[in-house]
Design a protein around this motif. Structure first.
Motif, mmCIF file in Angstrom:
data_model
loop_
_atom_site.group_PDB
_atom_site.id
_atom_site.type_symbol
_atom_site.label_atom_id
_atom_site.label_comp_id
_atom_site.label_asym_id
_atom_site.label_seq_id
_atom_site.Cartn_x
_atom_site.Cartn_y
_atom_site.Cartn_z
ATOM 1 N N ARG A 1 0.839 -1.191 0.000
ATOM 2 C CA ARG A 1 0.000 0.000 0.000
ATOM 3 C C ARG A 1 0.880 1.250 0.000
ATOM 4 O O ARG A 1 2.003 1.234 0.490
ATOM 5 C CB ARG A 1 -0.913 0.008 1.223
ATOM 6 C CG ARG A 1 -1.868 -1.178 1.321
ATOM 7 C CD ARG A 1 -2.669 -1.107 2.611
ATOM 8 N NE ARG A 1 -1.793 -1.023 3.782
ATOM 9 C CZ ARG A 1 -2.213 -0.725 5.018
ATOM 10 N NH1 ARG A 1 -3.494 -0.453 5.227
ATOM 11 N NH2 ARG A 1 -1.355 -0.691 6.029
ATOM 12 N N LEU A 2 0.355 2.333 -0.551
ATOM 13 C CA LEU A 2 1.106 3.580 -0.613
ATOM 14 C C LEU A 2 1.525 4.032 0.783
ATOM 15 O O LEU A 2 2.658 4.492 0.984
ATOM 16 C CB LEU A 2 0.261 4.659 -1.299
ATOM 17 C CG LEU A 2 0.972 5.981 -1.623
ATOM 18 C CD1 LEU A 2 2.122 5.757 -2.596
ATOM 19 C CD2 LEU A 2 -0.021 6.977 -2.212
ATOM 20 N N GLU A 3 0.651 3.856 1.745
ATOM 21 C CA GLU A 3 0.957 4.312 3.110
ATOM 22 C C GLU A 3 2.013 3.435 3.788
ATOM 23 O O GLU A 3 2.541 3.801 4.849
ATOM 24 C CB GLU A 3 -0.317 4.386 3.966
ATOM 25 C CG GLU A 3 -1.102 3.082 4.012
ATOM 26 C CD GLU A 3 -2.222 3.049 2.973
ATOM 27 O OE1 GLU A 3 -3.252 2.422 3.265
ATOM 28 O OE2 GLU A 3 -2.031 3.657 1.896
ATOM 29 N N ASP A 4 2.326 2.269 3.184
ATOM 30 C CA ASP A 4 3.350 1.394 3.762
ATOM 31 C C ASP A 4 4.764 1.786 3.334
ATOM 32 O O ASP A 4 5.749 1.276 3.882
ATOM 33 C CB ASP A 4 3.116 -0.064 3.334
ATOM 34 C CG ASP A 4 1.814 -0.631 3.881
ATOM 35 O OD1 ASP A 4 1.393 -0.187 4.971
ATOM 36 O OD2 ASP A 4 1.229 -1.501 3.212
ATOM 37 N N VAL A 5 4.876 2.652 2.356
ATOM 38 C CA VAL A 5 6.184 2.972 1.786
ATOM 39 C C VAL A 5 6.958 3.888 2.734
ATOM 40 O O VAL A 5 6.475 4.958 3.114
ATOM 41 C CB VAL A 5 6.023 3.645 0.404
ATOM 42 C CG1 VAL A 5 7.380 4.106 -0.121
ATOM 43 C CG2 VAL A 5 5.368 2.672 -0.562
ATOM 44 N N ARG A 6 8.158 3.458 3.091
ATOM 45 C CA ARG A 6 9.035 4.237 3.962
ATOM 46 C C ARG A 6 10.368 4.580 3.289
ATOM 47 O O ARG A 6 10.974 5.598 3.604
ATOM 48 C CB ARG A 6 9.301 3.460 5.264
ATOM 49 C CG ARG A 6 8.079 3.335 6.157
ATOM 50 C CD ARG A 6 7.684 4.691 6.718
ATOM 51 N NE ARG A 6 6.438 4.632 7.496
ATOM 52 C CZ ARG A 6 5.240 4.863 7.008
ATOM 53 N NH1 ARG A 6 5.107 5.188 5.719
ATOM 54 N NH2 ARG A 6 4.169 4.798 7.766
ATOM 55 N N GLN A 7 10.825 3.726 2.384
ATOM 56 C CA GLN A 7 12.082 3.968 1.681
ATOM 57 C C GLN A 7 11.899 3.657 0.199
ATOM 58 O O GLN A 7 11.293 2.642 -0.165
ATOM 59 C CB GLN A 7 13.211 3.119 2.259
ATOM 60 C CG GLN A 7 13.633 3.552 3.667
ATOM 61 C CD GLN A 7 14.811 2.755 4.181
ATOM 62 O OE1 GLN A 7 14.741 1.535 4.248
ATOM 63 N NE2 GLN A 7 15.887 3.439 4.534
#
Length: 326
Positions: free
Chosen positions: A110-116
């Motif tokens: 999910r887009l909100e899971d992206v951190r790096q």
């Protein structure tokens, strides 16, 4: 559009060999396809620009296709520095590729899971604004190319990043899911690529050409940069790009990478190079080749080939007769 014809003296009867910044799916591969079209060739995707150019120097490739300039980020330092040092190489053609990015990840992310996010530094710079507005606190993991980031993400091996910025073609090629499209801050971004070969026959002048050079300035001389630029200005040669690059042997020492409008066969360009050679300790010629956009320079009065020839003929007549006033 100007097309590139393989020089038979380089390849004999075998297929021409092209090294390029890989892996498959990069914008560089799109530039390569502009060159080869339907030609039967061998291509070698390389992990970085230096490797591709050194393959040409070593004779394991006939040509290299590498990025040299981006309309947002400017010159590609690895290309400029490698062309400016070592055994001579010549640019024989340039190609322009519009640049558009997607943010992609493994299916289910999910887009909100992206951190790096991993991508090439130039791609990151072109998408920084969108990322800042839409993904709070996300950090960049540098990659050698946009496609290599996608390839690593799709490899199945654990990675230090959750998503990649790359072309839509790369996302499809590596089976990644597009989380967002049109993420570039500048929708008109273009990257300029060059076709590089060992020294040989120069492309014929077209009237819409560029000449690429590298020049060192004399040390500790006030006005040295002005004197260098005057060699072009007084001959009516416009510069479409000039960038300083550190020479590397000590702080404060720089060379200048230059794109001048015109071809080595043009009288005004020859005169500028003569002047440049007089005032600069090192000048490296890196090619004259057709402009990808086909734009012809606007020549000032007194700067056409005919003007230079007439002036030279007049001086010759003075030497022969000892008089003259025309």
């Amino acid at each position: 559009m100007t097309t590139h014809t393989t020089d038979p003296s380089r390849t004999g009867s075998r297929r021409p060999r092209y090294a390029y910044l890989g892996p498959e799916g990069t914008f560089t591969e799109s530039a390569l396809l502009q060159v080869t079209g339907g030609e039967d060739t061998e291509s070698f995707p390389c992990s970085d620009v230096v490797t591709a150019l050194e393959m040409v120097r070593a004779g394991t490739a006939d040509y290299a296709v590498v990025p040299i300039e981006n309309s947002v980020e400017g010159g590609v330092n690895a290309t400029l520095d490698t062309l400016s040092t070592g055994e001579p190489l010549l640019i024989v053609r340039e190609m322009l590729v519009p640049v558009a990015f997607v943010l992609c990840a493994l299916p289910g992310t999910r887009l909100e899971d992206v951190r790096q996010i991993s991508t090439h530094p130039h791609a990151w710079a072109q998408c920084r604004g969108w990322i800042g507005r839409n993904l709070d606190g996300v950090t960049h993991v540098p990659a050698t190319s946009t496609a290599s980031a996608a390839a690593l993400l799709a490899s199945g091996e654990p990675q230090s990043f959750d998503a990649a910025l790359c072309s839509e073609l790369s996302a499809r090629e590596y089976g990644l899911e597009v989380l967002a499209s049109g993420v570039a801050d500048n929708p008109n971004a273009v990257t300029r690529f060059v076709l590089v070969a060992t020294p040989g026959h120069l492309p014929e002048p077209t009237g819409a050409d560029k000449t690429t050079l590298m020049a060192h300035l004399p040390d500790n001389e006030a006005g040295a940069l002005l004197r260098m630029l005057e060699q072009f200005a007084t001959r009516g040669v416009n510069l479409s790009r000039i960038e300083s690059r550190p020479i590397g042997d000590s702080l404060g020492r720089y060379s200048f990478s230059i794109d001048a409008e015109g071809h080595l066969a043009d009288e005004r360009v020859q005169a500028a190079l003569v002047g440049l050679h007089r005032v600069c300790p090192i000048v490296r010629f890196m090619g004259s080749y057709p402009r990808a956009d086909g734009v012809r320079p606007r020549l000032l009065p007194g700067t056409t080939d005919a003007d230079f020839r007439a002036a030279r003929d007049w001086v010759t007549s003075l030497l022969g007769s000892g008089s003259g006033s025309e």
